[in-house]
Every structure is written in structure tokens, then in C-alpha cells.
Motif scaffolding. Structure first.
Motif, PDB file in Angstrom:
ATOM      1  N   ASP A 184       0.820  -1.219   0.000  1.00 26.20           N
ATOM      2  CA  ASP A 184       0.000   0.000   0.000  1.00 26.20           C
ATOM      3  C   ASP A 184       0.848   1.261   0.000  1.00 26.20           C
ATOM      4  O   ASP A 184       0.449   2.296  -0.508  1.00 26.20           O
ATOM      5  CB  ASP A 184      -0.915   0.025   1.234  1.00 26.20           C
ATOM      6  CG  ASP A 184      -2.003  -1.033   1.117  1.00 26.20           C
ATOM      7  OD1 ASP A 184      -2.270  -1.465  -0.033  1.00 26.20           O
ATOM      8  OD2 ASP A 184      -2.558  -1.431   2.157  1.00 26.20           O
ATOM      9  N   ASP A 185       2.034   1.187   0.602  1.00 28.89           N
ATOM     10  CA  ASP A 185       2.884   2.371   0.667  1.00 28.89           C
ATOM     11  C   ASP A 185       3.724   2.513  -0.598  1.00 28.89           C
ATOM     12  O   ASP A 185       4.642   3.331  -0.645  1.00 28.89           O
ATOM     13  CB  ASP A 185       3.797   2.297   1.900  1.00 28.89           C
ATOM     14  CG  ASP A 185       4.728   1.084   1.842  1.00 28.89           C
ATOM     15  OD1 ASP A 185       4.543   0.228   0.940  1.00 28.89           O
ATOM     16  OD2 ASP A 185       5.626   0.992   2.688  1.00 28.89           O
ATOM     17  N   LEU A 186       3.425   1.720  -1.632  1.00 27.34           N
ATOM     18  CA  LEU A 186       4.115   1.770  -2.922  1.00 27.34           C
ATOM     19  C   LEU A 186       5.549   1.250  -2.870  1.00 27.34           C
ATOM     20  O   LEU A 186       6.287   1.368  -3.830  1.00 27.34           O
ATOM     21  CB  LEU A 186       4.132   3.188  -3.516  1.00 27.34           C
ATOM     22  CG  LEU A 186       2.829   3.723  -4.093  1.00 27.34           C
ATOM     23  CD1 LEU A 186       3.061   5.130  -4.674  1.00 27.34           C
ATOM     24  CD2 LEU A 186       2.285   2.795  -5.173  1.00 27.34           C
ATOM     25  N   SER A 187       5.953   0.654  -1.736  1.00 30.05           N
ATOM     26  CA  SER A 187       7.326   0.131  -1.698  1.00 30.05           C
ATOM     27  C   SER A 187       7.320  -1.308  -2.208  1.00 30.05           C
ATOM     28  O   SER A 187       6.287  -1.988  -2.196  1.00 30.05           O
ATOM     29  CB  SER A 187       7.907   0.224  -0.283  1.00 30.05           C
ATOM     30  OG  SER A 187       7.277  -0.709   0.551  1.00 30.05           O
ATOM     31  N   HIS A 188       8.490  -1.774  -2.679  1.00 32.64           N
ATOM     32  CA  HIS A 188       8.573  -3.139  -3.196  1.00 32.64           C
ATOM     33  C   HIS A 188       8.062  -4.102  -2.130  1.00 32.64           C
ATOM     34  O   HIS A 188       8.469  -4.008  -0.971  1.00 32.64           O
ATOM     35  CB  HIS A 188      10.029  -3.524  -3.480  1.00 32.64           C
ATOM     36  CG  HIS A 188      10.716  -2.631  -4.454  1.00 32.64           C
ATOM     37  ND1 HIS A 188      10.277  -2.459  -5.741  1.00 32.64           N
ATOM     38  CD2 HIS A 188      11.829  -1.864  -4.333  1.00 32.64           C
ATOM     39  CE1 HIS A 188      11.086  -1.625  -6.369  1.00 32.64           C
ATOM     40  NE2 HIS A 188      12.039  -1.243  -5.535  1.00 32.64           N
ATOM     41  N   ASP A 189       7.199  -5.030  -2.519  1.00 30.81           N
ATOM     42  CA  ASP A 189       6.742  -6.059  -1.594  1.00 30.81           C
ATOM     43  C   ASP A 189       7.734  -7.224  -1.705  1.00 30.81           C
ATOM     44  O   ASP A 189       7.599  -8.098  -2.558  1.00 30.81           O
ATOM     45  CB  ASP A 189       5.316  -6.478  -1.979  1.00 30.81           C
ATOM     46  CG  ASP A 189       4.724  -7.463  -0.980  1.00 30.81           C
ATOM     47  OD1 ASP A 189       5.506  -8.121  -0.255  1.00 30.81           O
ATOM     48  OD2 ASP A 189       3.486  -7.579  -0.944  1.00 30.81           O
TER      49      ASP A 189
END
Ligand SMILES: *Cc1c(COP(=O)(O)O)cnc(C)c1O
Length: 367
Positions: A142-147
Motif C-alpha cells: 500500500d505504501d508503494l514500496s517493493h513487496d
């Protein structure tokens, strides 16, 4: 006779769209009849090339009738010393884009998969398709960081390469090195991991140096002279990895892929550390200022760890057009699948002031 070349081109090429760079300043000036414009679209260093690099560019102008050193030996030696590795661990490219491309071309082909995150740097998808391999785009959190968990789970026995920018462009998110090492430890030993550190200079004080610290046999850490060093127009970048990996990719390299001026300027720029650091510090201060300003106007699209900030608004394309009317060129992120976002490079102090004044006026019309 009209030839339909698209029927003759390799299938994957027809489905590709060319990389869309920021609009050139000259084009905007002409389109709008403006006297001056500022480009905040490509994350370049707005202060120009490192001064020592400029001296080298002038100094070697008289030498360009000769081919450059095809192996870029001197530059490789300086980089090797800098990173405390031997030169066999380094691959020099015509920009780090070429390093990424050579790596993907060397290790991925028809029937193979390349894993990257959904809003990753567009070059990964382009190089994957060009190599005939299949891209696997993993959605971010959700925070747009790589999962990282999802990316590790996306690896199959067909996966040959994983690409990951840290910090990411365009989302600006950053993982610390411990988190990346945990991720690396979960991966098979025989896949290539391209860790793209194009914005390394802007994050090194926060996360430290990945070279010499992260460990995986297929890890290749990519850096560039295009951002903090101010040499985007010359095209130089490099990758640092295990000697066997570098050797294989090196066989795919065009004989004189990095031009003479680029090699000399890069060496000189490495010698201009104080200048580079000074500009990085100013840029980080300016980024804080810009993000506070965007937050105040309810436009902040996330916290960035690069030399750019993110603006988010449902009518981002209207904002883009109004900025262009005022001679300011941001980067729309619709091609990255983020239609509400604009990416704005941190400019000089004066350019940022002009940008903020423009947004201030524009938002009075948009609310
Ligand atoms: C700018 C950038 C690069 C650098 O490209 P060059 O080819 O070295 O100019 C690589 N990766 C990312 C994520 C970038 O933003």
C-alpha cells in the motif's frame, strides 16, 4: 510498395511502446512561445556536471578522432579501488541502462521470466521484452514500496533475473540493507539480482554502502554517473558483481560501448567528491522543503528518497498542463500506471521557488 514492417519485426517489439523521456526544453519554449523553461522531468543534477568533469571534457576534445579504450580500463581501475574490489568485478555501460540491458540479455531468453515490481523503472520491462523473456510485475504494498515477500514468492524455476531499484524510481521508496539481505537469502543462489542504485548518493548516509555488504552470488549492484555526478548527457554507468557473472555479460558488450569523453569525464567526476556531496546536501534540503510545501497543499504523493518528489492529485494532468504553460516540465507517471501522480525533480533553489509559486497559483484555480 508499402511495406508493413510491423509484420516483419519480432513479435514482442510490436507490443512495446518507446520509452517516453521528459519533454525537451526547446520543444516547450517553441510550443508555448515562452522565454525560459525549467526541466524537472528526468532527475538530472540541476547544478550541471561536476566542474572537474567539465575540464576533462574540454581537455580530451582533441582526442576524439581515436577510438576509446574498449575495456574502459582506467575507469574500471579507479572504480575498483573506490569499491575495494578487483576490476574483473566491474562492467561499464553506456549508462547503467545498458548494464541492466546487458545483464538481462545475457541471462534471460524465451521461456525465462524476469521479476520486477509493478511500478518499477520502465527499462526493466523494455529490456525483458527485447530479450524475448517474460516479465512478471509484482504489485507493491500500500505504501508503494517493493513487496519483498511477494517478489520472493513470484520466483519460479523459470526466473532468471530480478530487478529492483533502491530507492525506487518513480515511487521514491527505500529498503534498508538488512531487509534486502533477508530477501536475498530467500532467493535461489543461481538467479541474477539487479540492485539498481541510480540514486545511491542521495541515500548512502541513511543506509550505507551495499557493495561489500550484501551477499548473493548473482547480485549485481548498478550505479550511474547520470544523477548526482551530473553526466546524464554522456551516458556512463556500471555494475559490480561476481567476476563470472560480469565476464559473461561482458561478452555481449559492443566493443566501444562507452565513449572516450564519457570515460574521462567519469574519472574526473569521481575526483570531485566534495562538489558532488555539496550538491547532494543542498538537494536533500530542498527536497524536504518541497515535500513540506506539497503536504501543505494536500498534494504530497509519498516520501521520496531520491532527488525527486511526488505530487498526487486526481487532476494531475490539468496540473501538468498548467505547469507547462508556466514553463515548468514535470514527469507524468501515467505511463507507469500511476495516473494521479507527477514526479518532480528537485531543481536548483531558484527553480524550486518558481515551481512552488506556480503550484500556489495553479491550486487556486483547481480546487
Ligand atoms: C536514472 C535511472 C537510471 C540511470 O540510467 P542511466 O542509463 O545510467 O542514465 C537507472 N535506474 C533508475 C531507476 C533510474 O532512475
Amino acid at each position: 510498395m508499402n511495406i508493413d514492417w510491423s509484420r516483419r519485426a519480432v513479435r514482442q517489439c510490436v507490443h512495446l511502446h518507446p520509452y517516453i523521456p521528459g519533454k525537451p526544453v526547446e520543444q516547450l519554449l517553441e510550443e508555448k512561445g515562452l522565454a525560459s523553461a525549467i526541466k524537472l522531468a528526468s532527475n538530472e543534477n540541476p547544478y550541471g556536471p561536476a566542474p572537474k568533469a567539465m575540464d576533462a571534457i574540454r581537455g580530451y576534445a582533441g582526442g576524439v578522432h581515436r577510438y576509446p579504450d574498449g575495456a574502459a580500463g582506467s575507469l574500471k581501475t579507479v572504480l575498483a579501488e573506490r569499491h575495494n574490489v578487483s576490476p574483473e568485478h566491474i562492467l561499464i555501460g553506456n549508462g547503467s541502462s545498458e548494464v541492466l540491458e546487458m545483464m538481462i540479455r545475457t541471462f534471460a531468453n524465451h521461456g525465462n521470466e524476469v521479476v520486477y515490481s509493478e511500478h518499477g523503472f520502465i527499462m526493466y520491462a523494455l529490456a525483458t521484452v527485447a530479450a524475448g523473456a517474460t516479465g512478471v510485475a509484482v504489485p507493491e504494498g500500500d505504501d508503494l514500496s517493493h513487496d519483498l515477500n511477494a517478489m520472493a514468492r513470484a520466483v519460479t524455476d523459470r526466473t532468471r533475473v530480478i530487478c529492483m531499484a533502491n530507492p525506487n524510481n518513480p515511487t521514491g521508496t527505500l529498503h534498508d540493507l538488512d531487509a534486502i539481505q533477508v530477501f536475498l537469502d530467500r532467493l535461489p543462489r543461481n538467479i541474477i539480482v539487479l540492485l539498481d542504485e541510480a540514486y545511491y548518493e542521495y541515500t548512502s548516509v541513511i543506509i550505507g554502502d551495499a557493495i561489500g555488504r550484501l551477499d548473493h552470488p548473482g547480485l549485481v549492484i548498478c550505479r550511474t554517473f547520470s544523477k548526482a555526478y551530473g553526466l546524464a548527457g554522456l551516458r556512463v554507468g556500471y555494475g559490480v558483481g561476481h567476476a563470472d557473472v560480469i565476464d559473461l555479460a561482458n561478452r555481449f558488450r559492443a566493443p566501444f560501448n562507452v565513449n572516450l569523453i564519457a570515460q574521462k569525464a567519469a574519472m574526473a567526476a569521481l575526483d570531485d567528491v566534495d562538489w558532488v556531496l555539496d550538491k547532494v546536501v543542498i538537494t536533500l534540503n530542498e527536497r524536504t522543503k518541497l515535500e513540506a510545501f506539497l503536504a501543505e497543499h494536500l498534494l504530497l504523493g509519498g516520501t521520496s528518497h531520491g532527488n525527486f518528489v511526488l505530487l498526487r492529485h486526481p487532476r494531475s494532468m490539468n496540473i501538468l498542463r498548467m505547469l507547462e504553460n508556466k514553463g515548468i516540465i514535470p514527469r507524468p507517471l501515467a505511463p507507469y500506471g500511476m495516473p494521479e501522480y507527477l514526479r518532480i525533480t528537485v531543481g536548483t533553489v531558484g527553480e524550486n521557488t518558481r515551481f512552488m509559486a506556480a503550484i500556489h497559483t495553479i491550486m487556486e484555480h483547481i480546487q
